[in-house]
Write a protein that holds these residues in place. Structure first.
Motif, PDB file in Angstrom:
ATOM      1  N   THR A  15      53.055  46.731  63.682  1.00  0.00           N
ATOM      2  CA  THR A  15      53.941  46.344  64.719  1.00  0.00           C
ATOM      3  C   THR A  15      54.495  47.606  65.451  1.00  0.00           C
ATOM      4  O   THR A  15      54.322  48.750  65.032  1.00  0.00           O
ATOM      5  CB  THR A  15      55.138  45.673  64.077  1.00  0.00           C
ATOM      6  OG1 THR A  15      55.740  46.483  63.088  1.00  0.00           O
ATOM      7  CG2 THR A  15      54.921  44.384  63.305  1.00  0.00           C
ATOM      8  N   GLY A  19      59.226  45.429  66.765  1.00  0.00           N
ATOM      9  CA  GLY A  19      58.842  44.403  65.646  1.00  0.00           C
ATOM     10  C   GLY A  19      57.935  43.482  66.081  1.00  0.00           C
ATOM     11  O   GLY A  19      57.830  42.431  65.497  1.00  0.00           O
ATOM     12  N   VAL A  20      57.097  43.732  67.191  1.00  0.00           N
ATOM     13  CA  VAL A  20      56.156  42.893  67.583  1.00  0.00           C
ATOM     14  C   VAL A  20      54.918  43.357  67.312  1.00  0.00           C
ATOM     15  O   VAL A  20      54.601  44.596  67.113  1.00  0.00           O
ATOM     16  CB  VAL A  20      56.227  42.222  68.904  1.00  0.00           C
ATOM     17  CG1 VAL A  20      57.384  41.551  69.130  1.00  0.00           C
ATOM     18  CG2 VAL A  20      56.169  43.162  70.046  1.00  0.00           C
ATOM     19  N   SER A  68      53.396  37.270  71.666  1.00  0.00           N
ATOM     20  CA  SER A  68      53.631  38.089  71.001  1.00  0.00           C
ATOM     21  C   SER A  68      53.896  37.791  69.123  1.00  0.00           C
ATOM     22  O   SER A  68      54.704  36.963  69.078  1.00  0.00           O
ATOM     23  CB  SER A  68      54.691  39.391  70.845  1.00  0.00           C
ATOM     24  OG  SER A  68      54.451  39.965  72.336  1.00  0.00           O
ATOM     25  N   LYS A  70      54.826  38.438  65.415  1.00  0.00           N
ATOM     26  CA  LYS A  70      55.731  39.264  64.824  1.00  0.00           C
ATOM     27  C   LYS A  70      55.520  39.673  63.336  1.00  0.00           C
ATOM     28  O   LYS A  70      54.580  39.113  62.775  1.00  0.00           O
ATOM     29  CB  LYS A  70      57.123  38.554  64.921  1.00  0.00           C
ATOM     30  CG  LYS A  70      57.715  38.434  66.448  1.00  0.00           C
ATOM     31  CD  LYS A  70      58.613  37.764  66.726  1.00  0.00           C
ATOM     32  CE  LYS A  70      59.178  37.391  68.189  1.00  0.00           C
ATOM     33  NZ  LYS A  70      57.886  36.909  68.971  1.00  0.00           N
ATOM     34  N   ASP A  73      53.960  36.986  60.560  1.00  0.00           N
ATOM     35  CA  ASP A  73      53.443  35.776  61.039  1.00  0.00           C
ATOM     36  C   ASP A  73      51.978  35.738  60.600  1.00  0.00           C
ATOM     37  O   ASP A  73      51.312  36.700  60.288  1.00  0.00           O
ATOM     38  CB  ASP A  73      53.430  36.102  62.363  1.00  0.00           C
ATOM     39  CG  ASP A  73      54.530  35.786  63.396  1.00  0.00           C
ATOM     40  OD1 ASP A  73      55.315  34.748  62.745  1.00  0.00           O
ATOM     41  OD2 ASP A  73      54.685  35.820  64.772  1.00  0.00           O
TER      42      ASP A  73
END
Length: 131
Positions: A15, A19-20, A68, A70, A73
């Motif tokens: 990331t 935060g992505v 995107s 995160k 995920d």
């Protein structure tokens, strides 16, 4: 043709400051997906290099970022071959968020084979009897 499906969870190292998932991290997973797909075809890239002095570099990449992923995920990477010629193999790769099936990114990636540093005209031969 074979389709390889690989699952992964977005890690902190993947990331960016927002935060992505960092855009370059997608490419690392796509590389893993192509290697896995080649192995599904019985092609081991380390053996190609050691036994035949053949490497398969990417020569063209067309990538579209749609959504995107995160941190944490759970994603699915689908990889398949969409074109195969004497000088190149072209892959379609797509990364989805697993639970929503939302497309994060899709790419068309073309690779060639270099034998002793020169373009091989036998790329399709590596896949013969496997396609």
């Amino acid at each position: 043709m074979i389709e390889n499906i690989m699952r992964f969870k977005v890690q902190y190292a993947d990331t960016d400051a927002y935060g992505v998932m960092w855009h370059g991290a997608y490419l690392r997973y796509m590389e893993m997906g192509r290697v896995e797909l080649l192995e599904d075809y019985g092609i081991k890239i380390d053996k190609l290099q050691k036994e035949q002095d053949v490497i398969m570099p990417v020569i063209e990449l067309d990538i579209k970022y749609k959504f995107s992923a995160k941190l944490m995920d759970e994603c699915v990477l689908k990889t398949k071959i969409i074109d195969l010629t004497k000088t190149s193999v072209t892959f379609l790769q797509e990364i989805y968020i697993e639970n929503t099936q939302k497309l994060c990114t899709g790419a068309i990636v073309r690779a060639t084979a270099l034998k002793s540093g020169k373009i091989s005209r036998q790329v399709d031969e590596y896949f013969k009897e496997r396609v």
